[in-house]
Write a protein that holds these residues in place. Structure first.
Motif, short mmCIF file in Angstrom:
data_model
loop_
_atom_site.label_atom_id
_atom_site.label_comp_id
_atom_site.label_asym_id
_atom_site.label_seq_id
_atom_site.Cartn_x
_atom_site.Cartn_y
_atom_site.Cartn_z
N ALA A 255 6.54 1.37 4.46
CA ALA A 255 6.76 0.82 5.85
C ALA A 255 5.24 1.05 6.70
CB ALA A 255 7.67 1.74 6.67
N TYR A 256 4.41 2.15 6.37
CA TYR A 256 3.10 2.13 6.80
C TYR A 256 2.37 1.04 6.43
CZ TYR A 256 -0.82 4.71 8.29
OH TYR A 256 -2.04 5.30 8.83
N ASN A 257 2.29 0.68 5.05
CA ASN A 257 1.30 -0.33 4.74
C ASN A 257 1.80 -1.68 5.28
OD1 ASN A 257 -0.26 1.22 3.04
ND2 ASN A 257 1.16 0.87 1.16
N GLU A 258 2.82 -2.04 5.53
CA GLU A 258 3.16 -3.10 6.30
C GLU A 258 2.97 -3.11 7.61
OE1 GLU A 258 7.46 -3.36 5.58
OE2 GLU A 258 7.37 -3.73 3.17
N ALA A 259 2.55 -2.19 8.33
CA ALA A 259 2.50 -1.95 9.95
C ALA A 259 0.95 -2.42 10.02
CB ALA A 259 2.70 -0.72 10.30
N THR A 260 0.68 -2.24 11.46
CA THR A 260 -0.80 -2.61 11.61
C THR A 260 -1.14 -1.38 12.67
OG1 THR A 260 -0.36 -3.83 13.55
CG2 THR A 260 -0.50 -5.04 11.53
N PRO A 261 -2.41 -1.20 12.99
CA PRO A 261 -2.64 -0.28 13.96
C PRO A 261 -1.92 -0.34 15.32
CG PRO A 261 -4.70 -1.05 12.89
CD PRO A 261 -3.77 -1.74 12.42
N GLU A 262 -1.66 -1.70 15.83
CA GLU A 262 -1.09 -1.76 16.99
C GLU A 262 0.47 -1.53 16.99
OE1 GLU A 262 -4.47 -4.61 16.78
OE2 GLU A 262 -2.88 -4.22 15.51
N THR A 263 1.12 -1.50 15.70
CA THR A 263 2.41 -1.15 15.57
C THR A 263 2.70 0.12 14.73
OG1 THR A 263 2.54 -2.05 13.30
CG2 THR A 263 3.05 -3.54 15.28
N ALA A 264 1.65 1.05 14.60
CA ALA A 264 1.91 2.29 13.90
C ALA A 264 2.28 3.46 14.65
CB ALA A 264 0.46 2.60 13.10
N ASP A 265 2.69 3.46 15.99
CA ASP A 265 3.17 4.48 16.72
C ASP A 265 4.42 5.40 16.31
OD1 ASP A 265 1.06 4.78 18.31
OD2 ASP A 265 1.79 4.04 20.24
N VAL A 266 5.16 4.31 15.62
CA VAL A 266 6.40 4.84 15.09
C VAL A 266 6.24 5.81 13.93
CG1 VAL A 266 6.34 3.01 12.99
CG2 VAL A 266 8.53 3.94 14.18
N PHE A 267 4.88 6.03 13.44
CA PHE A 267 4.79 7.03 12.39
C PHE A 267 4.20 8.42 13.05
CE2 PHE A 267 4.37 2.91 10.49
CZ PHE A 267 5.34 3.06 9.38
N VAL A 268 3.86 8.36 14.39
CA VAL A 268 3.44 9.67 14.95
C VAL A 268 4.40 10.72 14.93
CG1 VAL A 268 2.96 10.82 17.27
CG2 VAL A 268 2.07 8.42 16.76
#
Length: 398
Positions: A255-268
């Motif tokens: 999931a992390y590799n499919e994300a971008t810096p703009e959508t990565a807050d979900v991993f916080v």
């Protein structure tokens, strides 16, 4: 592990998580030609160019893949207002086609060490096998994490924020494992590794439309599907389901590799839990980088977790003094005046793995060490193509 010799597969199945970003998810294990090992970004010594390096775990490029650097630019950290994409495709190892922004192109054979110039002469490209500049005592790190996990299971108490309170004896044992390999002197597991490498030196005016502060990240895509992404060393590979199950870690990394810096807050949240564990490795809780001692325990690790989830490598291109990983971020913190003239980013000579983990464990450059302080080959931060020529091939991809 498709296309990888079984001996290498067995080694990496137990140790890859401790490399910077190598073989970090099932998708890239399936095709190492789209697996980003590391990225590097720093200002040239004459202050005119941005130097970029992307190492690829496989020994060849996938002709159907796009290899891209994304350079966000702005007037100051962390504000960026423009993006320049540098996208390369390789029909073969002797045929490259790169587009920098909208108009700058590089086409031809990129394999000569002197580099392939763009038509304008403002950009230079090399692509081919080079020695991997990343160094890491993988086995010692794995031993340390295994001991830390086993010790936690024995009932180590944690504070309200989740930081484990190891005893001085437990801490000493963990740190001792970290700086040895199989009980002996520390060894660099990646010595002799020869990845396919993309090296660019680009006129700063092509990438700094928004301002002198640059945020760099890279990705690989096939048929418009993102396979891998990376910015800072170890974030995607070391902070997702830290000490959790392999299945958990694989799901997060995909999931992390499919994300971008703009959508990565979900991993916080998951990164924050890993940061709590790192905070205890030096035997003290609450001394990690960016800790707010006045914050409620549940929010202690949120500021750093947000910064790391964004996962961009920050470069102050107005400076040519490049000595410190996280240099731009450190300069923006209270008391960070000493780093104000630091370019940050990541050169080939940064002791990246030790500095990164030390900042997470103790808020400084030397809280922990894996015992390996330099690569086995000499690299250059000033002479193109920067990475040393390969001495031998450690593994073969077919």
């Amino acid at each position: 592990m498709k296309r990888v010799r079984l001996a290498l597969a067995a080694a990496f199945m137990t140790t890859a998580a401790m490399a910077s970003d190598h073989l970090d998810s099932p998708k890239v294990i399936a095709d190492p030609r789209v697996d980003i090992g590391d990225i590097y970004a720093w200002t040239s010594s004459d202050g005119r160019r941005l130097n970029l390096v992307m190492t690829i775990v496989g020994h060849a490029f996938n002709k159907d893949a796009e290899y891209a650097f994304h350079v966000d630019s702005g007037p100051r950290f962390p504000d960026t207002t423009a993006r320049t994409d540098i996208v390369c495709r390789f029909a073969s190892m002797t045929q490259a086609d790169c587009l920098i922004g909208r108009d700058e192109t590089i086409q031809g054979d990129p394999g000569k060490p002197a580099g392939l110039k763009s038509a304008s002469g403002r950009s230079l490209l090399f692509a081919g096998l080079r020695d991997d500049p990343f160094f890491n005592n993988v086995k010692g790190s794995r031993d340390a994490f295994d001991l830390a996990a086993a010790t936690l299971k024995q009932g180590v108490p944690r504070d309200a924020a989740g930081c484990p309170a190891y005893t001085p004896q437990q801490t000493a044992a963990i740190l001792d494992r970290w700086r040895h390999t199989d009980g002996g002197p520390a060894r660099n597991f990646l010595a002799g590794w020869t990845p396919a490498s993309i090296v660019l030196s680009v006129d700063l005016a092509l990438v700094n439309r928004g301002g002198p502060v640059l945020a760099v990240w890279a990705d690989t895509t096939v048929d418009d599907v993102r396979i891998d992404r990376m910015g800072r060393p170890l974030t995607g590979n070391g902070l997702l389901a830290h000490l959790g199950s392999d299945e958990e870690a694989d799901a997060y990394k995909l999931a992390y590799n499919e994300a971008t810096p703009e959508t990565a807050d979900v991993f916080v949240p998951v990164i924050a839990k890993s940061l709590a564990l790192y905070d205890g490795y030096d035997g003290r809780c609450g001394n990690q980088l960016m800790i707010d001692a006045s914050a409620p325990p549940a929010q202690r690790y949120t500021p750093l977790a947000k910064l790391l989830a964004d996962d961009r490598l920050w470069v102050n291109s107005a400076s040519t003094m490049c000595t410190q990983l996280f240099g731009v971020e450190l300069a923006a913190l209270p008391g960070g005046a000493r780093w104000r003239n630091e370019c940050g980013g990541r050169t080939l000579h940064y002791d990246a793995v030790n500095v990164y983990r030390s900042l997470l464990a103790g808020g400084n450059n030397d809280a922990v060490t894996d015992g390996v302080r330099a690569d086995d080959q000499p690299h250059s931060d000033t002479v193109f193509p920067f990475l040393a020529a390969p001495v031998h091939t450690k593994a073969t991809y077919r």
